[in-house]
Design a protein around this motif. Sequence first.
Motif, PDB file in Angstrom:
ATOM      1  N   TYR A 168       0.856  -1.184   0.000  1.00 41.32           N
ATOM      2  CA  TYR A 168       0.000   0.000   0.000  1.00 41.32           C
ATOM      3  C   TYR A 168       0.893   1.236   0.000  1.00 41.32           C
ATOM      4  O   TYR A 168       2.029   1.210   0.468  1.00 41.32           O
ATOM      5  CB  TYR A 168      -0.914   0.015   1.222  1.00 41.32           C
ATOM      6  CG  TYR A 168      -1.861  -1.165   1.285  1.00 41.32           C
ATOM      7  CD1 TYR A 168      -3.153  -1.082   0.791  1.00 41.32           C
ATOM      8  CD2 TYR A 168      -1.451  -2.379   1.841  1.00 41.32           C
ATOM      9  CE1 TYR A 168      -4.012  -2.163   0.851  1.00 41.32           C
ATOM     10  CE2 TYR A 168      -2.303  -3.461   1.905  1.00 41.32           C
ATOM     11  CZ  TYR A 168      -3.585  -3.348   1.400  1.00 41.32           C
ATOM     12  OH  TYR A 168      -4.441  -4.420   1.456  1.00 41.32           O
ATOM     13  N   ARG A 170       1.095   5.738   0.379  1.00 40.03           N
ATOM     14  CA  ARG A 170       0.509   7.015   0.808  1.00 40.03           C
ATOM     15  C   ARG A 170       0.998   8.096  -0.146  1.00 40.03           C
ATOM     16  O   ARG A 170       2.142   8.089  -0.591  1.00 40.03           O
ATOM     17  CB  ARG A 170       0.954   7.380   2.221  1.00 40.03           C
ATOM     18  CG  ARG A 170       0.350   6.568   3.323  1.00 40.03           C
ATOM     19  CD  ARG A 170       0.977   6.942   4.654  1.00 40.03           C
ATOM     20  NE  ARG A 170       2.393   6.603   4.680  1.00 40.03           N
ATOM     21  CZ  ARG A 170       3.308   7.195   5.441  1.00 40.03           C
ATOM     22  NH1 ARG A 170       2.953   8.183   6.215  1.00 40.03           N
ATOM     23  NH2 ARG A 170       4.567   6.805   5.433  1.00 40.03           N
ATOM     24  N   THR A 248     -11.079   6.132  -7.712  1.00 40.35           N
ATOM     25  CA  THR A 248     -10.640   6.854  -6.513  1.00 40.35           C
ATOM     26  C   THR A 248     -11.855   7.428  -5.796  1.00 40.35           C
ATOM     27  O   THR A 248     -12.596   8.236  -6.365  1.00 40.35           O
ATOM     28  CB  THR A 248      -9.663   7.982  -6.878  1.00 40.35           C
ATOM     29  OG1 THR A 248      -8.519   7.413  -7.527  1.00 40.35           O
ATOM     30  CG2 THR A 248      -9.223   8.737  -5.631  1.00 40.35           C
ATOM     31  N   ALA A 260      -9.497  13.236   2.189  1.00 43.16           N
ATOM     32  CA  ALA A 260      -8.874  11.919   2.138  1.00 43.16           C
ATOM     33  C   ALA A 260      -9.508  11.124   1.015  1.00 43.16           C
ATOM     34  O   ALA A 260     -10.723  11.163   0.813  1.00 43.16           O
ATOM     35  CB  ALA A 260      -9.047  11.194   3.469  1.00 43.16           C
ATOM     36  N   LEU A 262      -9.172   7.281  -1.463  1.00 42.18           N
ATOM     37  CA  LEU A 262      -8.621   5.941  -1.635  1.00 42.18           C
ATOM     38  C   LEU A 262      -8.645   5.588  -3.117  1.00 42.18           C
ATOM     39  O   LEU A 262      -9.706   5.571  -3.744  1.00 42.18           O
ATOM     40  CB  LEU A 262      -9.438   4.921  -0.851  1.00 42.18           C
ATOM     41  CG  LEU A 262      -8.971   3.464  -1.002  1.00 42.18           C
ATOM     42  CD1 LEU A 262      -7.642   3.264  -0.292  1.00 42.18           C
ATOM     43  CD2 LEU A 262     -10.012   2.492  -0.461  1.00 42.18           C
ATOM     44  N   HIS A 279      -3.649  -0.488  -3.025  1.00 44.17           N
ATOM     45  CA  HIS A 279      -4.397   0.746  -2.811  1.00 44.17           C
ATOM     46  C   HIS A 279      -3.410   1.880  -2.568  1.00 44.17           C
ATOM     47  O   HIS A 279      -2.311   1.673  -2.059  1.00 44.17           O
ATOM     48  CB  HIS A 279      -5.332   0.636  -1.595  1.00 44.17           C
ATOM     49  CG  HIS A 279      -6.473  -0.287  -1.798  1.00 44.17           C
ATOM     50  ND1 HIS A 279      -7.264  -0.768  -0.752  1.00 44.17           N
ATOM     51  CD2 HIS A 279      -6.998  -0.845  -2.916  1.00 44.17           C
ATOM     52  CE1 HIS A 279      -8.194  -1.563  -1.229  1.00 44.17           C
ATOM     53  NE2 HIS A 279      -8.055  -1.631  -2.534  1.00 44.17           N
ATOM     54  N   TYR A 281      -3.410   5.626  -0.695  1.00 47.91           N
ATOM     55  CA  TYR A 281      -4.133   6.562   0.181  1.00 47.91           C
ATOM     56  C   TYR A 281      -3.654   7.982  -0.128  1.00 47.91           C
ATOM     57  O   TYR A 281      -2.459   8.280  -0.068  1.00 47.91           O
ATOM     58  CB  TYR A 281      -3.870   6.213   1.648  1.00 47.91           C
ATOM     59  CG  TYR A 281      -4.433   7.208   2.631  1.00 47.91           C
ATOM     60  CD1 TYR A 281      -5.764   7.150   3.005  1.00 47.91           C
ATOM     61  CD2 TYR A 281      -3.633   8.205   3.182  1.00 47.91           C
ATOM     62  CE1 TYR A 281      -6.288   8.056   3.906  1.00 47.91           C
ATOM     63  CE2 TYR A 281      -4.139   9.112   4.093  1.00 47.91           C
ATOM     64  CZ  TYR A 281      -5.468   9.039   4.452  1.00 47.91           C
ATOM     65  OH  TYR A 281      -5.989   9.939   5.339  1.00 47.91           O
ATOM     66  N   THR A 283      -3.857  12.079   0.642  1.00 44.59           N
ATOM     67  CA  THR A 283      -4.232  13.245   1.437  1.00 44.59           C
ATOM     68  C   THR A 283      -4.126  14.445   0.508  1.00 44.59           C
ATOM     69  O   THR A 283      -3.029  14.778   0.030  1.00 44.59           O
ATOM     70  CB  THR A 283      -3.307  13.432   2.648  1.00 44.59           C
ATOM     71  OG1 THR A 283      -3.417  12.281   3.492  1.00 44.59           O
ATOM     72  CG2 THR A 283      -3.698  14.665   3.434  1.00 44.59           C
ATOM     73  N   VAL A 593     -12.912   1.833   3.820  1.00 46.94           N
ATOM     74  CA  VAL A 593     -11.511   2.119   3.523  1.00 46.94           C
ATOM     75  C   VAL A 593     -10.669   0.975   4.067  1.00 46.94           C
ATOM     76  O   VAL A 593     -10.836   0.564   5.217  1.00 46.94           O
ATOM     77  CB  VAL A 593     -11.066   3.451   4.173  1.00 46.94           C
ATOM     78  CG1 VAL A 593      -9.609   3.742   3.857  1.00 46.94           C
ATOM     79  CG2 VAL A 593     -11.952   4.593   3.700  1.00 46.94           C
ATOM     80  N   SER A 597      -4.454   0.558   3.592  1.00 46.84           N
ATOM     81  CA  SER A 597      -4.157   1.868   2.998  1.00 46.84           C
ATOM     82  C   SER A 597      -3.931   2.927   4.062  1.00 46.84           C
ATOM     83  O   SER A 597      -3.155   3.865   3.865  1.00 46.84           O
ATOM     84  CB  SER A 597      -5.297   2.300   2.066  1.00 46.84           C
ATOM     85  OG  SER A 597      -6.471   2.592   2.813  1.00 46.84           O
ATOM     86  N   LEU A 598      -4.611   2.805   5.194  1.00 53.45           N
ATOM     87  CA  LEU A 598      -4.417   3.777   6.267  1.00 53.45           C
ATOM     88  C   LEU A 598      -3.019   3.652   6.857  1.00 53.45           C
ATOM     89  O   LEU A 598      -2.390   4.638   7.230  1.00 53.45           O
ATOM     90  CB  LEU A 598      -5.470   3.577   7.356  1.00 53.45           C
ATOM     91  CG  LEU A 598      -6.915   3.828   6.946  1.00 53.45           C
ATOM     92  CD1 LEU A 598      -7.856   3.485   8.091  1.00 53.45           C
ATOM     93  CD2 LEU A 598      -7.125   5.273   6.513  1.00 53.45           C
ATOM     94  N   ALA A 600      -0.501   2.024   5.146  1.00 54.30           N
ATOM     95  CA  ALA A 600       0.404   2.156   3.993  1.00 54.30           C
ATOM     96  C   ALA A 600       1.761   1.539   4.309  1.00 54.30           C
ATOM     97  O   ALA A 600       1.842   0.405   4.757  1.00 54.30           O
ATOM     98  CB  ALA A 600       0.503   3.607   3.548  1.00 54.30           C
TER      99      ALA A 600
END
Length: 997
Positions: A168, A170, A248, A260, A262, A279, A281, A283, A593, A597-598, A600
């Motif tokens: 994953y 970020r 996305t 946010a 994904l 995935h 993630y 920001t 979610v 991915s959170l 990463a």
Amino acid sequence: MSPRRTDTGGRIDRLRTIRFTFDGASYTGHAGDTLASALLANGVSLFGRSFKYHRPRGVLSAGVEEPNALVTVLRGEVREPNIAATMIEIYDGLTAVSQNRFPSLSWDIGAINQLGGKLLSAGFYYKTFMGPVVGPLKGTRFWMFCEHFIRRAAGLGRAGTAPDTARYERMNAFCDVLVVGSGPAGLMAAKAATDQGARVILAELEPHFGGSANWSGEVIDDMPAADWAARAAGQFEGHDNVRLLPRTTVWGYYDGNTLAALERVTDHKENPGKGEPRHRYWTIRAKTVVLATGSFERPLVFPGNDRPGVMLAHAAERYANEYGVLPGDRIALFTNNDSAYGTALALKKAGAAIVAIVDVRPELSSEMRKLASEAEAEILSGHAVVATEGGKALSGLKVQRFDMVSGALSGDARSIHADCLLMSGGWSPTIHLASQAGARAEWNEALQAFLPPKPTQKWIGAGAFNGHFKTLEAILDGRNAGLSAVGATGTPMAYPSVESLPGDSQPAPVFEIKAKGKSFVDFQHDVTAEDVRLAHREGFVSVEHLKRYTTLGMATDQGKNSNIPGLAIMAEALGKPIPEVGTTRFRPPYSAVSIGSLAAERFGDLKPERLTPMHDWHIANGATMYAAGLWYRPMIYGLSGETIEQAYVREAKATRESAGIVDVSTLGKIAVQGPDAAEFLDRVYTNMFSTLAVGKARYGLMLREDGLAFDDGTTWRLGEQDFLMTTTTANAGKVMQHLEYFLDVIWPELKVHVTSVTDEWAGAAVGGPKARAILAACVTGTAVDNATLPFMGIVRGKISGVPVMICRLSFSGEMAFEVYCGAGYGTHVWEALIEAGKPFGLVTYGLEALGTMRIEKGHVTGAEIDGRTTARDLHLDWMLSKKKPFIGSAMMDREGLIAPDRLELVGLIALDNRPLNGGAHVVEVLDEANPHDSIGHITACCYSPALGKHIALALIKGGKARHGSRAFVSDPLRNRFGPIEIVSNHFYDPDGSRMHG
């Protein structure tokens, strides 16, 4: 050809056949299919079982709002549950299984729950499992008896236990304009902003840009909508100031225009490319956000509305137009608005037979009657569906005459043979992100829907998000923001002209048909219309309480399907209009979610590791390390064959008999400097520091503003305006925040600067009867005799050529000295001290021995300063100055903080000489079968080599008054019961003669 696949149409690639399995059965589909569309094409109608009643459920929608068709995807040993089949793009080798059923989807023993009736109504957990058990298990709580079975039955999918091997990522992105949604409105907004030179991100949750234009039957600018969308998306080619993000989902809108998202990078691929993440993630920080998120069609509430074969009307249209799949051969529609008539015509053109359109409205426009005629559908105006027929698939429905004003049914029910029923209860703008951004939605009576709130951040809305359903007039509210659409050639590109449906799509205010049978509002959680009315009868009048009591609109639904029908039923029960009842505030995430991915790249053991300068030496010399907060510290320096207890007893005993050395580099160290430093410390500490002489240290206590103890430690005065504060290891960061807050907010006039220097200093504490002799053998540049270095005195010198600062203070109760040097020289000075101590029998000791000696001496740490104790509770009231105010002084004398029965610090001795346990309770009367009436608890315990007994510190009601009395330790979880004696917390050397010696 699949049973329900049309001969032509859709965006699927009919030349590419995809093979996949569902519940072990093999199926085929085409590239571009979702799992839902491919299964429908193969004639599958049963997708899952409902949460509570285990009723058979089919697919309801065609998008992210799907509540029924939730499946588990298997990739090797890794399983990911609760994924909407409507959002899974099929690929060769895809393996999916249904959920919440046993032993199989077609025959589920859990369906017996449907016989539970009112027993399983809203709130049944709270009502059913709180009482006592009768019979053989009498005396236990019913919940304790049932919990194992309830937890096994709860939930939908089953999470896997195998490690997720996917990668994953970020990403952080900054843009001038973020456009969420790529329908015609979103595409035009993105194009306008791109042509103006803005940095643009266009995010679309579907695989293709164009949104509804990809599958609608509309014509835009005299061309099919799909072609228009492709042309519009293609106009971004050659622009390096736009980033296109298909697949996305923007799921969270936070303060400062931070969103946010994904991105599903490889979920649709059989073999992801090397290094590709599953995935990503995002920001995203945007100057302006354009919300072109469209709208959701609403279901209608009537008996049997959850039977497989009943789905949303526009979903069926999408399956036909985008995937070339008919949801049924004989299709009926049930509606309260005009949009279903366009769907009927589209499905007729795709090859379905439209047997009837049931409309609750008694009067219909000529345009709607014309559309129904073209669809060759019978119109039943002023009628309602009152039941559906069939088992695991729809076989028919029943309709009755319906009075839209009174809601009454009349006449005989009529049966209609159909294998698919499409319902349309109107449209709700997808305002979730706008709601998250911080304002309450606004009710629109004409549309019977909540429209976006007034912006509290920099966003604008476009298209159906603003309630412009079907027609694309005023496609961009961005026109008001100065956005202008410009074509690829640089010439102005007009807002699209649309061949829209005649009439309007404003729904009649009818959402429920009251007839016999279960009518579902929230399909995912089996919440019925009667559950909503029951919540009202039981006193839940707030929509927030309704949501939590019934679970309406919770989990992945988040009100996408159930919100308006549920509110309408609640409003009727309250006798209020919907806007007075209000709506729940939507919260992130908008849709599910992945946890991967959170996290990463931040996977594995993510705990920060703070190591002291002497860490490598500890490891090399046999230390067993221990995680103390963020720090790794030696627990023991065990010899071969020693247990932990044997090791710390040996270390503590040797220290008291000769000398020991311990690494204290982890203590918090804060430089407090400036003309007002002394005044500041007087306000921070309960005792005086302005009177402290240069070259001396003093023990200090801090309180919180509420009068409770916060931290303790020593502060050294190194100069008139220069202090070094030490704190406990655990509270170093909190104390620093505490000081900064008061300097920045409460006393900004004070000329003081505070700096964390914890990592700048290495520290070693040398203690024991021979500690002074060891220092005298290795320190140069200063004497260390009692006259030069008295208790709490400070000197500067050198050890092995390294400048050091030495303060005489003790935590062990022995004569002791803390030696500080620059962190880079820590190991060098440590080794020099150990070498100097060899002739004197110096031992290294760890946290276990340190804790043992502090318990013997009765010193407090975080175990006693636990956020609930006062200075008086800890017998530190001698430190409360009467000459000055300080933080917490105004609150420390509150009635509750000086009550005579407060918990006070005491010592305990185990009279049966067995080990004690931290957290164990103390009772006056021992009752092992039914422990009760605790008078306090143990905070710290050990075997004391100085006393030869098992001892503990504890907080006991009226503690000091109980000295010399007997009580019992009661620890049922560890089956430890036994007699104890309550004594002073100062077990060892209470007069301090050894420390001052």
